[in-house]
Design a protein around this motif. Structure first.
Motif, PDB file in Angstrom:
ATOM      1  N   SER A   1       3.547   9.719   7.636  1.00  0.00           N
ATOM      2  CA  SER A   1       3.762   8.237   7.348  1.00  0.00           C
ATOM      3  C   SER A   1       5.292   7.919   7.231  1.00  0.00           C
ATOM      4  N   MET A   2       6.112   9.147   6.373  1.00  0.00           N
ATOM      5  CA  MET A   2       7.388   9.013   6.452  1.00  0.00           C
ATOM      6  C   MET A   2       8.089   8.896   7.800  1.00  0.00           C
ATOM      7  N   TRP A   3       7.500   9.914   8.402  1.00  0.00           N
ATOM      8  CA  TRP A   3       8.215   9.621   9.935  1.00  0.00           C
ATOM      9  C   TRP A   3       7.960   8.576  10.736  1.00  0.00           C
ATOM     10  N   VAL A   4       6.725   7.911  10.760  1.00  0.00           N
ATOM     11  CA  VAL A   4       6.597   6.729  11.531  1.00  0.00           C
ATOM     12  C   VAL A   4       7.292   5.604  10.792  1.00  0.00           C
ATOM     13  N   LEU A   5       7.377   5.645   9.548  1.00  0.00           N
ATOM     14  CA  LEU A   5       8.424   4.704   9.146  1.00  0.00           C
ATOM     15  C   LEU A   5       9.798   4.699   9.122  1.00  0.00           C
ATOM     16  N   GLY A   6      10.161   5.888   9.107  1.00  0.00           N
ATOM     17  CA  GLY A   6      11.704   6.114   9.353  1.00  0.00           C
ATOM     18  C   GLY A   6      12.040   6.097  10.717  1.00  0.00           C
ATOM     19  N   THR A   7      11.058   6.003  11.864  1.00  0.00           N
ATOM     20  CA  THR A   7      11.707   5.801  13.234  1.00  0.00           C
ATOM     21  C   THR A   7      11.158   4.630  13.852  1.00  0.00           C
ATOM     22  N   SER A   8      10.780   3.654  13.005  1.00  0.00           N
ATOM     23  CA  SER A   8      10.294   2.455  13.333  1.00  0.00           C
ATOM     24  C   SER A   8      11.363   1.460  13.896  1.00  0.00           C
ATOM     25  N   HIS A   9      10.997   0.676  14.787  1.00  0.00           N
ATOM     26  CA  HIS A   9      12.139  -0.078  15.136  1.00  0.00           C
ATOM     27  C   HIS A   9      11.707  -1.783  15.336  1.00  0.00           C
ATOM     28  N   SER A  10      10.471  -1.943  14.838  1.00  0.00           N
ATOM     29  CA  SER A  10       9.989  -3.401  14.657  1.00  0.00           C
ATOM     30  C   SER A  10       9.590  -3.793  13.456  1.00  0.00           C
ATOM     31  N   THR A  11       9.330  -4.964  13.052  1.00  0.00           N
ATOM     32  CA  THR A  11       8.818  -5.328  11.760  1.00  0.00           C
ATOM     33  C   THR A  11       7.525  -5.075  11.461  1.00  0.00           C
ATOM     34  N   LEU A  12       6.520  -5.213  12.650  1.00  0.00           N
ATOM     35  CA  LEU A  12       5.243  -4.678  12.768  1.00  0.00           C
ATOM     36  C   LEU A  12       5.179  -3.304  12.329  1.00  0.00           C
ATOM     37  N   THR A  13       5.894  -2.376  12.788  1.00  0.00           N
ATOM     38  CA  THR A  13       5.537  -1.161  12.652  1.00  0.00           C
ATOM     39  C   THR A  13       6.212  -0.710  11.117  1.00  0.00           C
ATOM     40  N   GLU A  14       7.251  -1.314  10.926  1.00  0.00           N
ATOM     41  CA  GLU A  14       7.740  -1.131   9.594  1.00  0.00           C
ATOM     42  C   GLU A  14       6.858  -1.300   8.335  1.00  0.00           C
ATOM     43  N   ILE A  15       6.033  -2.419   8.654  1.00  0.00           N
ATOM     44  CA  ILE A  15       5.088  -2.744   7.487  1.00  0.00           C
ATOM     45  C   ILE A  15       4.007  -1.880   7.671  1.00  0.00           C
ATOM     46  N   LEU A  16       3.445  -1.597   8.807  1.00  0.00           N
ATOM     47  CA  LEU A  16       2.366  -0.569   8.803  1.00  0.00           C
ATOM     48  C   LEU A  16       2.738   0.832   8.412  1.00  0.00           C
ATOM     49  N   GLY A  17       4.078   1.227   8.582  1.00  0.00           N
ATOM     50  CA  GLY A  17       4.495   2.402   8.115  1.00  0.00           C
ATOM     51  C   GLY A  17       4.641   2.493   6.808  1.00  0.00           C
ATOM     52  N   PHE A  18       5.296   1.533   5.993  1.00  0.00           N
ATOM     53  CA  PHE A  18       5.443   1.093   4.850  1.00  0.00           C
ATOM     54  C   PHE A  18       3.999   1.242   3.849  1.00  0.00           C
ATOM     55  N   LEU A  19       3.141   0.469   4.571  1.00  0.00           N
ATOM     56  CA  LEU A  19       1.891   0.531   3.892  1.00  0.00           C
ATOM     57  C   LEU A  19       1.150   2.288   4.039  1.00  0.00           C
ATOM     58  N   ALA A  20       1.169   2.764   4.941  1.00  0.00           N
ATOM     59  CA  ALA A  20       0.752   4.119   5.242  1.00  0.00           C
ATOM     60  C   ALA A  20       1.576   4.983   4.158  1.00  0.00           C
ATOM     61  N   VAL A  21       2.856   4.742   3.921  1.00  0.00           N
ATOM     62  CA  VAL A  21       3.541   5.582   2.726  1.00  0.00           C
ATOM     63  C   VAL A  21       2.988   5.427   1.487  1.00  0.00           C
ATOM     64  N   ILE A  22       2.591   4.078   1.202  1.00  0.00           N
ATOM     65  CA  ILE A  22       2.040   3.805  -0.069  1.00  0.00           C
ATOM     66  C   ILE A  22       0.825   4.715  -0.343  1.00  0.00           C
ATOM     67  N   LEU A  23      -0.285   4.181   0.845  1.00  0.00           N
ATOM     68  CA  LEU A  23      -1.667   5.024   0.721  1.00  0.00           C
ATOM     69  C   LEU A  23      -1.503   6.336   0.555  1.00  0.00           C
ATOM     70  N   ALA A  24      -0.484   7.086   1.364  1.00  0.00           N
ATOM     71  CA  ALA A  24      -0.765   8.637   1.577  1.00  0.00           C
ATOM     72  C   ALA A  24       0.073   9.037  -0.014  1.00  0.00           C
ATOM     73  N   THR A  25       1.021   8.383  -0.353  1.00  0.00           N
ATOM     74  CA  THR A  25       1.557   8.721  -1.750  1.00  0.00           C
ATOM     75  C   THR A  25       0.483   8.688  -2.806  1.00  0.00           C
ATOM     76  N   LEU A  26      -0.443   7.614  -2.659  1.00  0.00           N
ATOM     77  CA  LEU A  26      -1.621   7.528  -3.511  1.00  0.00           C
ATOM     78  C   LEU A  26      -2.462   8.674  -3.726  1.00  0.00           C
ATOM     79  N   ASN A  27      -2.702   9.120  -2.199  1.00  0.00           N
ATOM     80  CA  ASN A  27      -3.576  10.214  -1.931  1.00  0.00           C
ATOM     81  C   ASN A  27      -3.048  11.384  -2.532  1.00  0.00           C
ATOM     82  N   VAL A  28      -1.553  11.617  -2.349  1.00  0.00           N
ATOM     83  CA  VAL A  28      -1.202  13.057  -2.780  1.00  0.00           C
ATOM     84  C   VAL A  28      -1.176  13.114  -4.534  1.00  0.00           C
TER      85      VAL A  28
END
Lengths: 110, 459
Positions: free
Chosen positions: A54-81
């Motif tokens: 999740s960190m990787w896809v957010l950290g390498t994203s180039h559009s607003t949409l992928t930033e939003i999705l990546g950000f959500l992924a980071v939140i969900l994955a952190t919750l999981n961990v």
């Protein structure tokens, strides 16, 4: 050429995948049934490693949409961990607390 | 050494810690240490990732992690132990959701260029499985939290709708493989979510242990798929370990129910109460007694088996059950707990519940250990269990035929703590209730046990 299902790098990943299956089965088959809940919750925490992805896809994203999705992924994955590890620790803490009171009881019983 | 090599080595160390953590779970004494080791490994892997060359949006990443931690830590710290199955379900679900989002984002990052077929396939597997796991876990959570009924939810044509959705999902996978179309990938996301919801709705409460371990496994596989897409060995190792362990656990749970996985997933088991041939069962005589009578009866026993079921968790009677065991032991009476593998709502549920009440784990006997000992027991005390002691499982023709059970009927006396004569989850009449050795005590398990402890202490 890039379309081939198996080139060397992929074969490497596939090797890791197949060997991990065997390691997984080998390790898990030794877990006693009293620890099945912590096993589930512990393996739950382990798949939280998707946080790295999740960190990787957010950290390498180039559009607003992928930033939003990546950000959500980071939140969900952190919750999981954090949730996975905390819950597992709470469970195992209870299993740990046994030995001393147990001995006392056995003495009384005898 | 280049930075990339160092990072890969960190990931390797993390992978090893995960294996050690799972290995630690083979023994309750080492299990907690194992969990700490995995935490350290995870921290190392996360820390290392910040140093990945080309990683931007660091601030956003940190904010996301802070949000996740601020929500996750208090939730997992404060929730009561009885709500554990829900919590395990929801943390599993968010992992699946994250895996699906990672796959999705990676695909969008290709920016319309058609990636290699195998990359698309990995993305599709990640999206499909991750989303099914996310949506399925969410429904499992809602069921366990009793926001909707725990009984199977069925409607006419359910199987056909699910089959069509399944075919639709496969069709979309093939279509995206050929066209690399982004809108179709969004459609797959939607169909997968719907599939997750609809697959879990018809699965009843007592089958949830199988479901939860299966969903856990699915999330693991989705993470492994993302690992392939991103070319990260740590994700592949961790995801596969979880996937394999979840599948193994699922298989064990199915065996403990004496049913196949397709039967558990698709049969909506327990949706209807099966009235057995007699029809006039309720008129048959049962012997009932007061908790005080049982307290006195227990005082004369030498060996007592306590057989807990989901009812123990519902009544939150684990602490008072432990007090009863303490009281018995103080009188020199031997006590053990006979635990059925699928008692409760997740694998090993009863063990965690009783561990919370400080029951030493060497008193918790697995079914195979407990059964040979039941013959020597003066009293088998069944607290909130039913199907797991139902002798109908030994005969052919019953819905639970072939399910291994705890042989409560081997004990000299059987005492059932029950709320009512209602059959257990499987909806099958329990012959053991009418057995001449059996005494029933009606009422709330917690109150009943409290009275029994008082009566036992006095006698």
């Amino acid at each position: 050429m890039g379309d081939a299902i198996l080139h060397n790098a992929n074969l490497g990943y596939l090797t890791v995948f197949v060997l991990s299956i065997f390691v997984g089965i080998e390790v898990i088959s030794k877990v006693p049934s009293i620890l099945h809940t912590p096993l589930m919750s512990g393996s739950n925490a382990i798949h939280g490693v998707i946080l790295i992805g999740s960190m990787w896809v957010l950290g390498t994203s180039h559009s607003t949409l992928t930033e939003i999705l990546g950000f959500l992924a980071v939140i969900l994955a952190t919750l999981n961990v954090v949730g996975g590890f905390t819950v597992t620790d709470r469970m195992l803490e209870m299993f740990k607390a046994k030995p001393e009171p147990k001995k006392k009881e056995e003495e009384v019983a005898k | 050494m280049s930075r990339g090599t160092i990072l890969d080595l960190c990931y390797l160390v993390a992978a090893v810690t995960f294996i050690l953590a799972l290995k630690g779970l083979s023994n309750p004494k080492r299990a907690r240490t194992g969990n700490f080791i995995a935490m350290a490994g995870m921290a190392l892997a996360i820390g290392a990732t910040f140093f990945q060359p080309g990683l931007s949006h660091i601030g956003l990443i940190v904010i996301g992690m802070v949000i996740g931690a601020v929500v996750g830590i208090p939730a997992s710290r404060m929730v009561k132990m009885t709500a554990m199955p829900q919590l395990v379900a929801i943390f599993n679900g968010v992992g699946g959701g994250a895996a699906a989002l990672v796959a999705m984002t990676e695909f969008l990052g290709f920016g319309g260029q058609k990636p290699a077929t195998y990359v698309t396939l990995e993305v599709l597997v990640g999206v499909l499985i991750g989303t099914v796991s996310f949506a399925g876990s969410a429904i499992a959570f809602i069921k366990l939290q009793e926001l909707i009924t725990g009984r199977p939810i069925t409607y006419p044509g359910q199987q056909i709708v699910n089959a069509l959705l399944g075919i639709g999902a496969i069709g979309l996978v093939i279509a995206v493989l050929i066209t690399a179309s982004t809108p179709l990938l969004w459609a797959l996301l939607a169909v997968s979510a719907l599939l997750g919801v609809l697959l879990v709705l018809p699965i009843g409460g007592a089958d949830v242990p199988v479901l939860i371990s299966l969903l856990n496994s699915l999330t693991g596989l989705a993470v492994a798929a993302s690992g392939f897409t991103l070319g990260n060995n740590l994700l592949i190792v961790a995801g596969t370990l979880v996937g394999a362990s979840g599948l193994l656990l699922t298989q064990m749970m199915c065996k403990a129910m004496g049913r196949s996985l397709p039967n558990i997933l698709f049969s909506a088991f327990g949706s209807a109460t099966i009235t057995s041939s007699g029809g006039s069962q309720e008129d048959r005589p049962v012997r009932s007694a007061t908790p005080e009578d049982i307290g006195v009866m227990l005082a004369y026993a030498h060996k007592v088996a306590i057989i807990p079921g989901y009812g123990l968790a519902v009544a939150q009677a684990q602490h008072i059950a432990r007090e009863l065991a303490d009281e018995l032991e103080s009188k020199g009476i031997e006590v053990f707990y006979a635990i059925h593998p699928v008692a409760g709502r997740m694998p090993g549920h009863m063990n965690v519940l009783l561990a919370e009440a400080n029951v030493p784990y060497d008193k918790l006997l697995e079914m195979d250990e407990a059964n040979p000992q039941l013959g020597q027991c003066d009293v088998a005390l069944v607290v909130g269990a039913n199907d797991t002691v139902n002798p109908a499982a030994r005969e052919a023709g019953s819905p639970i035929s072939g399910m291994p059970i705890i042989n409560a009927d081997d004990a000299a006396q059987v005492v059932f703590l029950k709320r009512s004569m209602r059959p257990g989850f499987a909806g099958i009449e329990n012959e053991l209730l009418f057995n001449e050795k059996t005494t029933l005590v009606f009422g709330d398990a917690k109150e009943t046990l409290t009275k029994m402890v008082a009566s036992l202490a006095a006698s």
